[in-house]
Design a protein around this motif. Sequence first.
Motif, PDB file in Angstrom:
ATOM      1  N   TYR A   1       7.136   1.051   3.490  1.00 53.41           N
ATOM      2  CA  TYR A   1       6.115   0.708   4.485  1.00 53.41           C
ATOM      3  C   TYR A   1       6.761   0.586   5.867  1.00 53.41           C
ATOM      4  O   TYR A   1       7.861   0.057   6.005  1.00 53.41           O
TER       5      TYR A   1
ATOM      6  N   LYS B   1       1.875   3.211   6.819  1.00 52.89           N
ATOM      7  CA  LYS B   1       1.357   1.907   6.410  1.00 52.89           C
ATOM      8  C   LYS B   1       0.949   1.871   4.939  1.00 52.89           C
ATOM      9  O   LYS B   1      -0.164   1.523   4.576  1.00 52.89           O
ATOM     10  N   GLY B   2       1.892   2.250   4.121  1.00 49.09           N
ATOM     11  CA  GLY B   2       1.737   2.217   2.675  1.00 49.09           C
ATOM     12  C   GLY B   2       3.089   2.487   2.066  1.00 49.09           C
ATOM     13  O   GLY B   2       4.105   2.558   2.779  1.00 49.09           O
TER      14      GLY B   2
ATOM     15  N   HIS C   1       0.576   7.609  -3.004  1.00 52.46           N
ATOM     16  CA  HIS C   1       0.624   6.808  -1.780  1.00 52.46           C
ATOM     17  C   HIS C   1      -0.306   5.625  -1.991  1.00 52.46           C
ATOM     18  O   HIS C   1      -1.499   5.785  -2.234  1.00 52.46           O
TER      19      HIS C   1
ATOM     20  N   GLU D   1      -1.795   1.865  -0.647  1.00 52.45           N
ATOM     21  CA  GLU D   1      -1.984   0.959   0.487  1.00 52.45           C
ATOM     22  C   GLU D   1      -2.722  -0.296   0.032  1.00 52.45           C
ATOM     23  O   GLU D   1      -3.530  -0.263  -0.898  1.00 52.45           O
TER      24      GLU D   1
ATOM     25  N   ARG E   1      -5.077  -3.302   1.881  1.00 45.02           N
ATOM     26  CA  ARG E   1      -5.787  -3.635   3.108  1.00 45.02           C
ATOM     27  C   ARG E   1      -6.476  -4.987   2.975  1.00 45.02           C
ATOM     28  O   ARG E   1      -7.053  -5.289   1.930  1.00 45.02           O
TER      29      ARG E   1
ATOM     30  N   TYR F   1      -8.109   0.812   7.860  1.00 51.33           N
ATOM     31  CA  TYR F   1      -6.686   1.149   7.949  1.00 51.33           C
ATOM     32  C   TYR F   1      -5.937   0.155   8.831  1.00 51.33           C
ATOM     33  O   TYR F   1      -4.777  -0.159   8.576  1.00 51.33           O
TER      34      TYR F   1
ATOM     35  N   ASN G   1      -4.110  -2.884   7.177  1.00 54.73           N
ATOM     36  CA  ASN G   1      -3.071  -2.651   6.166  1.00 54.73           C
ATOM     37  C   ASN G   1      -1.939  -3.662   6.276  1.00 54.73           C
ATOM     38  O   ASN G   1      -1.517  -4.037   7.381  1.00 54.73           O
TER      39      ASN G   1
END
Length: 277
Positions: free
Chosen positions: A17, A22-23, A117, A119, A121, A126, A129
């Motif tokens: 990350y 952002k993951g 991938h 993420e 949140r 987004y 995140n």
Amino acid sequence: MKCRILKSGNCNINQKYSNSHKGIDIVALINNRSSVDTVLAHTDGRVIDIKTGTKNKMGATGIASYGNYIQIEHDNGYTTFYAHLSEVYVKIGQIVKQGEEIGYMGDSGNATGIHLHFELRKNKTYESNINPINYLNSDLPGINKRSISYRVYSNNSKKWLPTVKDGTTLGNINNSIGGIQVRTINGGSTKYRAHVKNGSWLPVVEKWDDTDEGYIGIKGRPIDAFTIWSEYGDISYRAHIKNGKWLPWVYKYGIKNYDEYAGIYGKEIDQIQIKIK
């Protein structure tokens, strides 16, 4: 490392990350070798968005860069996001349980190789995140398991019996039930209604209190059928017939067919069981 979003239970991190990523990108670790794997739901929740039918497209930007993806909303308001899938097994609106198979790892969208991938949140966007590294094998913040509690009114004793929880047998043999109260805990609303012996279906109830609108049934009159609706579709229930036996578990809500309610018209109910299935 341990990883509950892959069927193998173990994963390697290919990319961490960062502000520009952002993951985290992961592959399965099977027999100490990097491998592809089935993707599992991190936590109980509702599927709120999916994308299917895309192939590898190097250089894609924005939402197209994710390829095929799934987004799941959880009870605490967080969402988990699974991207670059080759297959999606779920539909929008579907309720999934932790560990349920939801898709298969792939390289759709902007991907240089097969991986997942992932993420996390704080909401659906987004911009919210956060780094999911500490949650790959741990519960999300503020997540509590859904459970159910209920109680019944004993016509013979003329009182409410003590409240019980998920799956407990409640009621007394050969003692008809005149009222039922149901409460779900940690998310999701519940609606329920009762049919009285030699009578009709009563109005739907959505709350729990000691008013006539806070329980199903009529105190002193035997209930011979009841039905329950859950926002998450995860409640099952059954009835025991006075001087009879336990009837099959019911998983639906309604009043038209025998498998949409628990009970038999004209036969008094003396015990019930309700559970999160």
